[in-house]
Design a protein around this motif. Sequence first.
Motif, PDB file in Angstrom:
ATOM      1  N   TYR A 184       0.849  -1.193   0.000  1.00 22.11           N
ATOM      2  CA  TYR A 184       0.000   0.000   0.000  1.00 22.11           C
ATOM      3  C   TYR A 184       0.879   1.235   0.000  1.00 22.11           C
ATOM      4  CZ  TYR A 184       0.815   0.833   5.049  1.00 22.11           C
ATOM      5  OH  TYR A 184       1.384   1.101   6.276  1.00 22.11           O
ATOM      6  N   ALA A 185       0.282   2.356  -0.348  1.00 25.91           N
ATOM      7  CA  ALA A 185       0.968   3.648  -0.293  1.00 25.91           C
ATOM      8  C   ALA A 185       0.036   4.647   0.372  1.00 25.91           C
ATOM      9  CB  ALA A 185       1.355   4.121  -1.689  1.00 25.91           C
ATOM     10  N   VAL A 186       0.599   5.586   1.115  1.00 20.43           N
ATOM     11  CA  VAL A 186      -0.197   6.641   1.754  1.00 20.43           C
ATOM     12  C   VAL A 186       0.494   7.976   1.534  1.00 20.43           C
ATOM     13  CG1 VAL A 186      -1.330   5.232   3.513  1.00 20.43           C
ATOM     14  CG2 VAL A 186       0.928   6.202   3.973  1.00 20.43           C
ATOM     15  N   LEU A 187      -0.300   9.042   1.575  1.00 22.87           N
ATOM     16  CA  LEU A 187       0.234  10.385   1.372  1.00 22.87           C
ATOM     17  C   LEU A 187       0.598  11.022   2.700  1.00 22.87           C
ATOM     18  CD1 LEU A 187      -2.321  11.758  -1.256  1.00 22.87           C
ATOM     19  CD2 LEU A 187      -0.160  10.551  -1.664  1.00 22.87           C
ATOM     20  N   THR A 188       1.695  11.756   2.700  1.00 24.12           N
ATOM     21  CA  THR A 188       2.049  12.595   3.838  1.00 24.12           C
ATOM     22  C   THR A 188       2.296  14.001   3.312  1.00 24.12           C
ATOM     23  OG1 THR A 188       4.437  12.213   3.684  1.00 24.12           O
ATOM     24  CG2 THR A 188       3.157  10.641   4.976  1.00 24.12           C
ATOM     25  N   SER A 189       2.394  14.957   4.225  1.00 22.96           N
ATOM     26  CA  SER A 189       2.548  16.343   3.831  1.00 22.96           C
ATOM     27  C   SER A 189       3.907  16.569   3.179  1.00 22.96           C
ATOM     28  CB  SER A 189       2.402  17.243   5.061  1.00 22.96           C
ATOM     29  OG  SER A 189       2.400  18.600   4.713  1.00 22.96           O
ATOM     30  N   GLY A 190       3.929  17.423   2.151  1.00 21.60           N
ATOM     31  CA  GLY A 190       5.176  17.726   1.450  1.00 21.60           C
ATOM     32  C   GLY A 190       5.457  19.210   1.411  1.00 21.60           C
ATOM     33  N   SER A 191       6.714  19.594   1.539  1.00 19.20           N
ATOM     34  CA  SER A 191       7.069  21.011   1.633  1.00 19.20           C
ATOM     35  C   SER A 191       6.937  21.750   0.304  1.00 19.20           C
ATOM     36  CB  SER A 191       8.501  21.157   2.156  1.00 19.20           C
ATOM     37  OG  SER A 191       9.406  20.512   1.283  1.00 19.20           O
ATOM     38  N   PRO A 195       1.783  16.558  -2.095  1.00 24.71           N
ATOM     39  CA  PRO A 195       1.931  15.525  -1.072  1.00 24.71           C
ATOM     40  C   PRO A 195       2.962  14.485  -1.469  1.00 24.71           C
ATOM     41  CG  PRO A 195      -0.130  15.260  -2.283  1.00 24.71           C
ATOM     42  CD  PRO A 195       0.448  16.569  -2.705  1.00 24.71           C
ATOM     43  N   LYS A 196       3.634  13.926  -0.452  1.00 24.06           N
ATOM     44  CA  LYS A 196       4.582  12.838  -0.658  1.00 24.06           C
ATOM     45  C   LYS A 196       3.843  11.514  -0.490  1.00 24.06           C
ATOM     46  CE  LYS A 196       7.046  14.269   2.779  1.00 24.06           C
ATOM     47  NZ  LYS A 196       8.079  14.461   3.815  1.00 24.06           N
ATOM     48  N   ALA A 197       4.297  10.489  -1.176  1.00 18.79           N
ATOM     49  CA  ALA A 197       3.690   9.163  -1.056  1.00 18.79           C
ATOM     50  C   ALA A 197       4.701   8.200  -0.475  1.00 18.79           C
ATOM     51  CB  ALA A 197       3.199   8.671  -2.414  1.00 18.79           C
ATOM     52  N   VAL A 198       4.306   7.496   0.578  1.00 23.22           N
ATOM     53  CA  VAL A 198       5.142   6.510   1.250  1.00 23.22           C
ATOM     54  C   VAL A 198       4.701   5.123   0.803  1.00 23.22           C
ATOM     55  CG1 VAL A 198       5.885   5.585   3.470  1.00 23.22           C
ATOM     56  CG2 VAL A 198       5.400   8.026   3.247  1.00 23.22           C
ATOM     57  N   ALA A 325       4.253   7.392   9.198  1.00 25.54           N
ATOM     58  CA  ALA A 325       3.879   6.496   8.100  1.00 25.54           C
ATOM     59  C   ALA A 325       5.098   5.782   7.539  1.00 25.54           C
ATOM     60  CB  ALA A 325       3.180   7.294   6.997  1.00 25.54           C
ATOM     61  N   GLU A 326       6.249   6.421   7.626  1.00 27.81           N
ATOM     62  CA  GLU A 326       7.481   5.834   7.093  1.00 27.81           C
ATOM     63  C   GLU A 326       7.963   4.635   7.905  1.00 27.81           C
ATOM     64  OE1 GLU A 326       7.422  10.195   5.875  1.00 27.81           O
ATOM     65  OE2 GLU A 326       6.875   9.017   7.650  1.00 27.81           O
ATOM     66  N   ALA A 327       7.361   4.407   9.064  1.00 29.89           N
ATOM     67  CA  ALA A 327       7.708   3.250   9.899  1.00 29.89           C
ATOM     68  C   ALA A 327       6.500   2.344  10.100  1.00 29.89           C
ATOM     69  CB  ALA A 327       8.277   3.702  11.236  1.00 29.89           C
ATOM     70  N   LEU A 390       7.828   7.248  -3.034  1.00 25.55           N
ATOM     71  CA  LEU A 390       7.782   6.949  -4.456  1.00 25.55           C
ATOM     72  C   LEU A 390       8.790   7.792  -5.225  1.00 25.55           C
ATOM     73  CD1 LEU A 390       5.238   5.398  -3.579  1.00 25.55           C
ATOM     74  CD2 LEU A 390       4.158   6.154  -5.686  1.00 25.55           C
ATOM     75  N   ASP A 391       9.207   8.899  -4.637  1.00 27.95           N
ATOM     76  CA  ASP A 391      10.254   9.737  -5.217  1.00 27.95           C
ATOM     77  C   ASP A 391      11.604   9.269  -4.669  1.00 27.95           C
ATOM     78  OD1 ASP A 391      12.089  11.687  -5.895  1.00 27.95           O
ATOM     79  OD2 ASP A 391      10.721  13.356  -5.557  1.00 27.95           O
ATOM     80  N   PRO A 392      12.460   8.663  -5.492  1.00 23.61           N
ATOM     81  CA  PRO A 392      13.729   8.128  -4.984  1.00 23.61           C
ATOM     82  C   PRO A 392      14.632   9.174  -4.346  1.00 23.61           C
ATOM     83  CG  PRO A 392      13.249   7.277  -7.194  1.00 23.61           C
ATOM     84  CD  PRO A 392      12.257   8.379  -6.924  1.00 23.61           C
TER      85      PRO A 392
END
Length: 641
Positions: A184-191, A195-198, A325-327, A390-392
């Motif tokens: 699965y992937a979830v969105l987190t806040s991005g600067s 949004p960033k996807a984990v 979310a990253e953990a 998802l962004d390396p």
Amino acid sequence: MTQPMTARTPAPTPAGVLSIAHGARPATDGGTEVLARFEEWVRRSPDVPAVIDGAHSWTYRQIGAAADEAAAALRARVRPGDLVGVCLDRSAALVVTAVALARLGAVYLPLGPRPGERRTDAVTEDLNVGCLIGDPELLPPRHRTGDRLDLALPGEGANATTTVVAAFAAPDAGAHSAPAGTFYAVLTSGSTGRPKAVAVGEPALAGLLDWYRATTGLGPGDRQSLLIGVAFDPHLLELWAGLTSGAALVPAPDEVRWDSVVLADWWRTAEVSVAVAATPMVEPLLDRPWPQDLRLRHLIVGGDRMRRRPGAAVTATVHNAYGPAEATVVATTYAMHGTDSAAGTDSAPPIGHPVPGVTVLVADPEGRPVERGTEGELLIGGSGLALGYLDPELTARRFLAVPEGLELPGVERVYRTGDRVRMAADGQLEFLGRLDDQVKISGVRIEPAEVEAAFEQDPAVLSAVVTAPRTADGRARLVAYVRAAAGAGLTADALLPALRTWLPEQAVPSDVRIVDSFPLDANGKVDRAELTRRAAESGLSRSGGTAPDGTAPDGDGAADATPGERLVLSAARDLLGRPGISLADNFTEAGGTSVLAARLLTVIEKDSGIRLRAPELLRQPDLRAVARLVDERASRQPAGA
């Protein structure tokens, strides 16, 4: 600005003991897959309820059959590893969709039922999302007009939608795909305003679910709440905890999430035995007599800093859970019981020890572990880590190799959380705040820079600065300072509707101020500290009864104001941190979120004895109408009641 977490003095620690702690060895070493456990229950207990939604229920056999039908319909268009955005609310249809995508090997990306048109556009532009599943009327234009496929999903239940489609659109060139092995992937806040996807692998979730089942005893005959907002990662823990244990998932009606008393009543009537909930929703329940006759025996609480412990009357074990979310949802926990010696105290509990498979360490700026009792940044490693973003490039910045020379068995890389913590002598972690600009608003992690970028999408906005001052009780709120482009006439009311299409409700500032310029520091940069100080001062200067422009706000202390008007207006100003709002303002349009609505209802009941329900509050056009309800109910109360 950070808050003190506890009044106690840290216990002395032996010199030289480093701030490293390891969770227990995982029960299955990640060998048991998530989907396989669900399939096992379909075989073992096909006629046991898997979802109970009010008067409607679906057995494991029925959920499995419906998922087969949905997977068959999608198979020609959705391949293993494809990202599929799911725009559904908590319902049997959502559960069926999650199972169907897992069977296809596709990546479940929960966006929530109404993620906002612009936010959804940004997600589908940045990420290789070829398919969105949801109500066709709520999908973005290019998915409403493109190729669509009707899905025969369950249409009953409190949050169900009668028509669900899979809508397809070609992704943009250069959009990021999910890495191999993503479950699965979830969105987190991005600067950057996007949004960033984990991305999380199945073994990481499987290990967490093993811990959850072992800790809570969740199994056949139990009812697991499905309460958390679908776009947030604890939703994955709830959903698959029920489906992999033989228990029944119980979707919560939306009004439950606005009102802590309604939440407790729902736990009772729905016979929930194990629940996950956001900290801001649970804490009001800890300030009142604990509801009786609950089946609830375990309550996992997270998403925000917990400020007090459960009292002696609390019959459930309350777990203070921490984890980005990253953990994979939960990295550390601390269990509390009504029989504890510290029960009922206002001291903030620690965030505890790592769950099985997780290693935590407290590090200095160079990534080296500090001695116990010393503050530092929390780093997380072990089997619970996400695969990355998802962004390396983002992955490379936040997921790092273990520092050279440091032996951490079973750990190949660590995630930098940006959280400031301290490890006690016994290995317990104490949360102290953030090291960067991220803040938690109603349990949701927010990057002020993302909110600024959302403002600046409007061509009438030259620039925006968002600060996060704290209220008198230590809770963060967002205040935006906006400069207009040349010749543009801006008002906060005109800016907010468009902003809500970009951001989740928790990220919409409670106060928007149009300014001609920003204060600068000695280096010529925007003085954010000064703006934060101004916002905090204006939020605290309520006693004078004037708005920021010097006018007397409607109803505050006026001779003809009713008791209900004085109470409602004062409470709304305190909760929103906006001394200038008036009785003519609508609560949600003034920045009220679901969590703040719950707190407003609690304050009204505490001060007046009048219990309003969340739907009553939300239906009112303005605060004056809310106050009228309070006055009318008060007039019908017996004298002395």
